[in-house]
Design an enzyme around this catalytic site. Structure first.
Site, short mmCIF file in Angstrom:
data_model
loop_
_atom_site.label_atom_id
_atom_site.label_comp_id
_atom_site.label_asym_id
_atom_site.label_seq_id
_atom_site.Cartn_x
_atom_site.Cartn_y
_atom_site.Cartn_z
NE ARG A 1 -4.37 -1.07 -0.01
CZ ARG A 1 -4.61 -2.21 -0.65
NH1 ARG A 1 -3.62 -2.82 -1.28
NH2 ARG A 1 -5.81 -2.74 -0.66
CG ASP B 1 1.11 -2.47 -8.20
OD1 ASP B 1 0.85 -2.11 -9.37
OD2 ASP B 1 0.28 -3.05 -7.48
CG HIS C 1 -3.19 -0.50 -6.17
ND1 HIS C 1 -3.63 0.22 -5.08
CD2 HIS C 1 -3.18 -1.80 -5.77
CE1 HIS C 1 -3.87 -0.61 -4.08
NE2 HIS C 1 -3.61 -1.85 -4.48
CB ALA D 1 0.27 -6.29 -7.92
CD GLU E 1 -2.75 3.42 -5.03
OE1 GLU E 1 -3.90 2.95 -5.05
OE2 GLU E 1 -1.77 2.77 -4.62
#
Length: 344
Positions: free
Chosen positions: A245, A269, A293, A295, A274
């Site tokens: 995170r 990631d 983000h 993954a 975001e």
């Protein structure tokens, strides 16, 4: 029995959710348009027994995050479930105060995230982002100047060794013969040894690892856990990877460690915001491989996490406690409310 009404704002992450819900006559799905007026969204949620909530905090308007103010508007709510393993948009303490159980989908996307973490390790060690940037800029000349390193036989430190960390450990040991260190306060040395990792404290992990990979949740004790001092403690030439995170690591401190040459690369990631702004310096750094983000955003992972979320709602409707409850302290007060609903 009256069907359990599940509200969600916008479409669920995968058609598997609707398909699984449709198989259970004790469930009723209420899709609330993401672009509807806020008051209309709140009114629709107030008619629901459960809330299936987006996990990424920046994708959902803050008034629809599960916090005290929202829960005060939803007296009927018994259960809130996150779309994924994370629950950034859901406050466990607020749920406990409201006698609402909070459920996540831990493990449902573990393989997708684990593969992504290993891919980022390889990209950084092989200097793929740098080579790509040079080729795009027309400055690629001497291949020797882009010499990378192999992952095989290296020491990898995992900060967190739950569902995802365990799979990362297995992949790295089986395919690359890596030595695995892990820092996880929830697991003792024997439990970590069973997962192929040696238990160490964070400071030792940073000092001994060629690659440091984050697999812990964002919580009060992990927010800002890696800053300038921690990056300085890492081995010169080490690689940093996170699929956990944003806000667990300090982005400015990471940039400084990359600019100084102390760290050889980073695979990112997750971000503090975001998606990050397009002028974010880490996005343009030649030693960084970046993704949004994603993954766990695979067909397989999305199908799995939505299916197990639907099955958790089925458990609740049938009078069974669902698995993966994040706030077990809520159970005594929740069970009284739950029994009252079942008796209706």
């Amino acid at each position: 029995m009256t069907p359990l009404r599940i509200g969600h704002v916008g479409p669920p992450p995968h058609p598997s959710f609707a398909a699984t819900v449709a198989q259970d006559p004790l469930l009723e799905r209420v899709e609330i348009p993401l672009d509807a007026p806020l008051e209309a969204q709140l009114e629709a949620l107030a008619s629901c027994d459960a809330y299936y909530c987006m996990a990424a905090r920046d994708e959902l308007p803050p008034p629809l995050h599960v916090h005290d103010a929202l829960l005060a508007r939803l007296p009927r709510l018994l259960m809130a479930a996150s779309y994924g393993a994370g629950y950034d948009a859901l406050d466990p303490a607020a749920c406990t105060r409201a006698a609402v159980v909070l459920v996540n989908q831990a493990g449902g996307n573990a393989r997708g995230v684990a593969e992504h973490a290993v891919a980022m390790m390889l990209a950084c060690l092989k200097r793929i982002p740098e080579s790509h940037a040079r080729m795009r800029a027309g400055t690629a000349r001497d291949r020797t100047d882009q010499m990378g390193r192999e992952l095989s036989g290296r020491t990898v430190g995992l900060v967190g060794c739950g569902h995802i960390g365990t799979l990362v450990s297995a992949m790295l040991r089986a395919a690359f013969g890596c030595r695995i260190l892990a820092c996880d306060p929830a697991l003792d040395a024997a439990a970590l040894a069973a997962r192929g990792a040696g238990k160490v404290v964070l400071e030792e992990l940073l000092e001994r690892s060629d690659v440091v990979s984050l697999h812990c949740p964002l919580a009060p004790d992990t927010r800002g856990m890696l800053g300038a001092a921690e990056f300085a403690r890492m081995r010169p030439g080490a690689v940093f990877v996170t699929t956990a995170r944003g806000s667990i690591h300090d982005e400015a401190a990471l940039l400084a460690a990359l600019d100084s040459g102390h760290l050889a690369g980073a695979g990112l990631d997750v971000w503090q915001l975001e998606p990050p702004p397009p002028d974010h310096p880490l996005l343009h750094h030649p030693k960084v491989v970046a993704s949004q983000h994603i993954a766990g955003v695979t067909q397989e992972s999305r199908s799995n996490i939505t299916r197990i979320a639907a099955l958790a709602f089925s458990d609740l409707a049938a009078g069974r406690l669902p698995p993966r409850i994040v706030n077990p302290d809520a159970l005594p007060a929740f069970e009284a409310r739950w029994r009252a609903r079942l008796s209706r």
